[in-house]
Scaffold this motif. Structure first.
Motif, mmCIF file in Angstrom:
data_model
loop_
_atom_site.group_PDB
_atom_site.id
_atom_site.type_symbol
_atom_site.label_atom_id
_atom_site.label_comp_id
_atom_site.label_asym_id
_atom_site.label_seq_id
_atom_site.Cartn_x
_atom_site.Cartn_y
_atom_site.Cartn_z
ATOM 1 N N SER A 107 0.819 -1.215 0.000
ATOM 2 C CA SER A 107 0.000 0.000 0.000
ATOM 3 C C SER A 107 0.856 1.270 0.000
ATOM 4 O O SER A 107 0.373 2.353 -0.309
ATOM 5 C CB SER A 107 -0.951 0.002 1.201
ATOM 6 N N ASP A 110 1.208 3.149 -3.708
ATOM 7 C CA ASP A 110 0.038 3.635 -4.439
ATOM 8 C C ASP A 110 0.362 4.783 -5.402
ATOM 9 O O ASP A 110 -0.335 4.991 -6.383
ATOM 10 C CB ASP A 110 -1.064 4.058 -3.455
ATOM 11 N N CYS A 116 -3.906 -1.253 -8.816
ATOM 12 C CA CYS A 116 -4.546 -1.488 -7.520
ATOM 13 C C CYS A 116 -4.241 -0.331 -6.571
ATOM 14 O O CYS A 116 -3.405 0.518 -6.865
ATOM 15 C CB CYS A 116 -4.002 -2.757 -6.856
ATOM 16 N N SER A 117 -4.923 -0.340 -5.433
ATOM 17 C CA SER A 117 -4.563 0.590 -4.361
ATOM 18 C C SER A 117 -4.853 -0.074 -3.026
ATOM 19 O O SER A 117 -5.553 -1.088 -2.972
ATOM 20 C CB SER A 117 -5.349 1.902 -4.500
ATOM 21 N N GLU A 120 -5.029 -4.071 -2.017
ATOM 22 C CA GLU A 120 -5.098 -4.950 -3.195
ATOM 23 C C GLU A 120 -3.708 -5.203 -3.768
ATOM 24 O O GLU A 120 -2.857 -4.321 -3.767
ATOM 25 C CB GLU A 120 -5.942 -4.300 -4.294
ATOM 26 N N CYS A 122 -1.883 -7.401 -7.269
ATOM 27 C CA CYS A 122 -2.098 -8.276 -8.422
ATOM 28 C C CYS A 122 -0.750 -8.592 -9.067
ATOM 29 O O CYS A 122 0.285 -8.114 -8.629
ATOM 30 C CB CYS A 122 -3.055 -7.638 -9.427
ATOM 31 N N ARG A 156 -0.329 -10.996 3.824
ATOM 32 C CA ARG A 156 -1.409 -10.177 3.269
ATOM 33 C C ARG A 156 -0.948 -9.378 2.056
ATOM 34 O O ARG A 156 -1.166 -9.730 0.925
ATOM 35 C CB ARG A 156 -1.978 -9.252 4.343
ATOM 36 N N ARG A 157 -0.264 -8.271 2.277
ATOM 37 C CA ARG A 157 0.027 -7.401 1.142
ATOM 38 C C ARG A 157 1.481 -6.944 1.102
ATOM 39 O O ARG A 157 1.792 -5.885 0.581
ATOM 40 C CB ARG A 157 -0.900 -6.195 1.176
#
Ligand SMILES: [Zn+2]
Length: 226
Positions: A107, A110, A116-117, A120, A122, A156-157
């Motif tokens: 994140s 961004d 994505c932001s 999210e 991908c 997670r991210r």
């Protein structure tokens, strides 16, 4: 099931850092002074768990079935007995070692991704994480001389980086902040278009090297096309 899936023995061997009784200079109390924290399924957070050996760690994990396990610092004394030591008068309970840990979150990218932001992720933007890992890994090895670096998916991210060299584990907070500062080129905020600030008349040797060896190639061959 958890007995088969969770690598108790490997975690124990890692966290021992060679203090296994086979060497004359080993510290048999080392593993037992490490704090583990468990988050249980009802959001109960158990801090200051400590274990003397792999069997104790395993039986506690099996019994409590934590949803999340946090690995804390190694303290001066067994964290489970901290109150007993505090009653002794001189406050000897304090953290003495901890891995140098970096947390890279998707994140935070961004500004430079269009697919994505937020949380999210991908296949288009994940390569940015790969580049971040390369950049950090090269600098930690070449500029700081660290060798025992563990990269793990955060679940997670993003990713976490654990630098485990003895020299890294014994760094003070001030030294940790100085290392983090070494990597800091992002000076942006919501009100400024310029996000990256490269100071001085010439590019820092690290940035010059990363630009030629990692960033330029990635930008031209992968990011630009995507
Ligand atoms: Zn994406």
């Amino acid at each position: 099931m958890i007995g088969k899936l969770f690598p108790h023995a490997e975690i124990f061997k890692w966290m021992m850092y060679g203090n296994d009784g086979k060497h004359p200079a080993c510290d048999p109390s080392y593993f037992g002074r490490r704090e583990f924290s468990f988050t249980l399924d009802n959001d109960i957070y158990l801090r200051f768990q400590s274990f003397n050996n792999a069997a104790e760690l395993e039986s506690s994990i099996k019994e409590k079935c934590p949803f999340k396990i946090d690995i804390g610092p190694v303290y001066s004394v067994d964290p489970a007995k901290r109150h007993a030591y505090a009653q002794g008068g001189n406050n000897v309970f304090m953290p003495v070692e901890r891995e140098l840990v970096f947390d890279i979150d998707m994140s935070d990218y961004d500004d430079v991704r269009y697919c994505c932001s937020g949380a999210e992720v991908c296949l288009e933007c994940w390569p940015l994480m790969t580049i971040a890992i390369k950049v950090m890994d090269i600098a930690l090895r070449d500029d700081f001389g660290f060798n025992h670096i563990l990269w793990v998916y955060s679940g997670r991210r993003g990713v976490h980086c654990w630098v485990c060299d003895g020299r890294a584990r014994r760094l003070t907070n001030e030294q940790r902040a100085a290392i983090a500062d070494y990597f800091r080129v992002y000076k942006g905020n919501e009100n400024s278009n310029k996000k990256v600030s490269l100071m001085g008349p010439a590019l820092h040797p690290l940035l010059a090297r990363l630009y030629t060896d990692v960033l330029k190639v990635f930008f031209e061959e992968k990011l630009l096309g995507g």
